[in-house]
Design a protein around this motif. Structure first.
Motif, mmCIF file in Angstrom:
data_model
loop_
_atom_site.group_PDB
_atom_site.id
_atom_site.type_symbol
_atom_site.label_atom_id
_atom_site.label_comp_id
_atom_site.label_asym_id
_atom_site.label_seq_id
_atom_site.Cartn_x
_atom_site.Cartn_y
_atom_site.Cartn_z
ATOM 1 N N PHE A 1 -8.828 5.334 -29.776
ATOM 2 C CA PHE A 1 -9.490 5.152 -28.649
ATOM 3 C C PHE A 1 -8.940 4.603 -27.405
ATOM 4 O O PHE A 1 -9.288 5.068 -26.284
ATOM 5 N N GLY A 2 -7.882 3.645 -27.669
ATOM 6 C CA GLY A 2 -7.131 3.402 -26.309
ATOM 7 C C GLY A 2 -6.048 4.473 -25.906
ATOM 8 O O GLY A 2 -5.691 4.483 -24.654
ATOM 9 N N TRP A 3 -5.895 5.596 -26.475
ATOM 10 C CA TRP A 3 -4.934 6.665 -26.056
ATOM 11 C C TRP A 3 -5.899 7.430 -25.059
ATOM 12 O O TRP A 3 -5.071 7.965 -24.314
ATOM 13 N N TYR B 1 -1.681 -2.180 -14.893
ATOM 14 C CA TYR B 1 -1.805 -0.899 -15.787
ATOM 15 C C TYR B 1 -0.282 -0.769 -16.524
ATOM 16 O O TYR B 1 -0.389 -0.292 -17.690
ATOM 17 N N ALA C 1 -9.948 0.179 -16.184
ATOM 18 C CA ALA C 1 -10.671 0.432 -17.338
ATOM 19 C C ALA C 1 -9.636 0.884 -18.294
ATOM 20 O O ALA C 1 -9.422 0.637 -19.657
ATOM 21 N N SER C 2 -8.766 1.971 -17.847
ATOM 22 C CA SER C 2 -7.706 2.347 -18.582
ATOM 23 C C SER C 2 -6.762 1.263 -19.220
ATOM 24 O O SER C 2 -6.262 1.417 -20.255
ATOM 25 N N LEU D 1 -6.117 -2.473 -25.750
ATOM 26 C CA LEU D 1 -6.744 -2.637 -27.264
ATOM 27 C C LEU D 1 -5.942 -1.834 -28.375
ATOM 28 O O LEU D 1 -5.898 -2.115 -29.494
ATOM 29 N N TRP E 1 -11.457 3.326 -12.641
ATOM 30 C CA TRP E 1 -10.831 4.067 -13.769
ATOM 31 C C TRP E 1 -9.508 3.591 -14.290
ATOM 32 O O TRP E 1 -9.119 3.395 -15.717
ATOM 33 N N LEU F 1 -8.355 -0.343 -22.136
ATOM 34 C CA LEU F 1 -8.107 0.687 -23.284
ATOM 35 C C LEU F 1 -6.709 0.589 -23.805
ATOM 36 O O LEU F 1 -6.634 0.462 -25.087
ATOM 37 N N CYS G 1 -7.792 13.619 -21.199
ATOM 38 C CA CYS G 1 -8.646 13.112 -22.113
ATOM 39 C C CYS G 1 -8.983 14.143 -23.052
ATOM 40 O O CYS G 1 -9.018 13.840 -24.438
ATOM 41 N N GLY H 1 -7.133 5.752 -22.473
ATOM 42 C CA GLY H 1 -6.602 5.086 -21.366
ATOM 43 C C GLY H 1 -5.094 5.396 -21.110
ATOM 44 O O GLY H 1 -4.591 5.476 -19.968
#
Length: 367
Positions: free
Chosen positions: A223-225, A116, A26-27, A33, A23, A30, A244, A227
């Protein structure tokens, strides 16, 4: 030694849950991006001749800050033996950054937390440089990004998120970058706009050249927010899910609110109103970075002192906070005000000094 031997040493990283690491990684993607998303958002609001340079600068922010983060940025911000205001060079060149429990959470290893947090560091100057759009030179801007990350962002990240940082120890609450990201980029944008001066020409010429780019950029950022906020839980848990949900709801209500405000003033629905806001001050912050991020970050920090609740933070199974006014922790707003004021003052003052000095060096003239 045979791997089935019970006396065998555990494999590196085997103490962590794969889902938590997955997770967070993946974040990370995100949030990455979001950075070209910022470039597209800014490029759409600029004139066409400046559009490509803004996308390029956003992408260059990833490269410049990632290199700085590897050299010493991560160490300055998050070294485990750092001071109240700034870390040290224990983890320079990412020495010792691998499988030890991270500063941010014992649920993920150092190397995952490092990459991250690198995305946050890359994103923040990309936000700030929007204030210099259409009149800032590219090479000096890249130098500025490196220096600003070192002398502004790393300091704010240290005192806000490091376990030794003064704001963290005081009890300031900052889940996903109210001070290190939003207030710092807003303060930097204000200093940048003042140093550079206003754009030349008729203000009526400075209209968005491509609303399609603005919408694409907004979609990437939205979309990125997930993550950016959901990933700040640093684990695949209920707190991440709550972040989220709130992220999507806040973006939806914020967009609709601006549409309605624009409709009241202009008597028509505005796409740009959905994607951003407006200001009325006399400096030329090309894309309202201070108004959106600086003012928004300060308001968000203060409201955190009112609405933060201990049960929400505890959804990750480990975090304990006293909460804000809803939990009868009346001092929390004072903590939030102190953190916000210090962050804004540091970002504006140090940014102003960096830009003032750069402007005096041959070859680094900003405009």
């Amino acid at each position: 030694m045979n791997s089935t031997d019970p006396a065998a040493e555990p494999m590196i990283g085997s103490q962590y849950q794969a889902g938590d690491i997955a997770w967070t990684l993946a974040s990370t993607a995100l949030v990455w991006l979001m950075i070209p998303g910022i470039g597209y958002f800014y490029s759409g609001m600029a004139r066409s001749k400046n559009a490509l340079s803004l996308i390029m600068l956003s992408c260059c922010s990833i490269a410049v800050v990632s290199f700085q983060w590897f050299l010493f940025g991560y160490s300055l911000a998050f070294s485990k033996t750092g001071g109240k205001f700034i870390g040290n060079f224990d983890n320079a060149f990412l020495r010792g950054v691998l499988d030890a429990p991270s500063v941010g959470s014992p649920k993920i290893p150092d190397v995952v937390f490092m990459i991250y947090q690198c995305m946050f560091a890359c994103l923040t100057p990309a936000l700030a440089i929007g204030a210099a759009a259409e009149r800032g030179r590219i090479l000096p801007t890249l130098v500025f990004i490196f220096l600003w990350t070192t002398f502004v962002y790393d300091f704010l990240a240290c005192w806000t998120w490091s376990g030794n940082g003064w704001s963290y120890v005081m009890g300031g609450l900052d889940f996903a970058g109210g001070t290190p990201v939003h207030i710092s980029s807003g303060g930097a944008a204000l200093a940048y706009a003042i140093i550079l001066g206003r754009r030349a020409g008729d203000q009526r010429e400075f209209r968005p050249h491509s609303m399609s780019n603005v919408v694409i950029g907004t979609c990437f950022i939205w979309f990125g927010w997930f993550g950016f906020n959901g990933g700040s839980a640093l684990s695949a848990n209920l707190r991440a899910a709550m972040a989220c949900v709130v992220t999507n709801l806040a973006a939806s209500v914020g967009g609709l609110t601006w549409v309605l405000i624009d409709f009241r003033h202009e008597r028509k629905l505005s796409v740009l109103g959905f994607c951003s806001g407006a200001h009325h001050l006399k400096y030329d912050d090309a894309f309202d970075v201070f108004a959106v991020h600086g003012v928004g970050g300060i308001i968000g920090n203060i409201l955190t002192g009112i609405f933060a609740q201990s049960w929400v933070a505890a959804l990750d199974g480990t975090t304990e906070i006293k909460g804000g006014w809803l939990d009868r922790n009346w001092i929390q707003v004072a903590y939030q005000l102190a953190d916000s004021a210090a962050g804004l003052a540091w970002s504006f003052t140090v940014t102003f000094l960096i830009l003032f000095i750069m402007n005096k060096i041959p070859g680094l003239a900003l405009r």
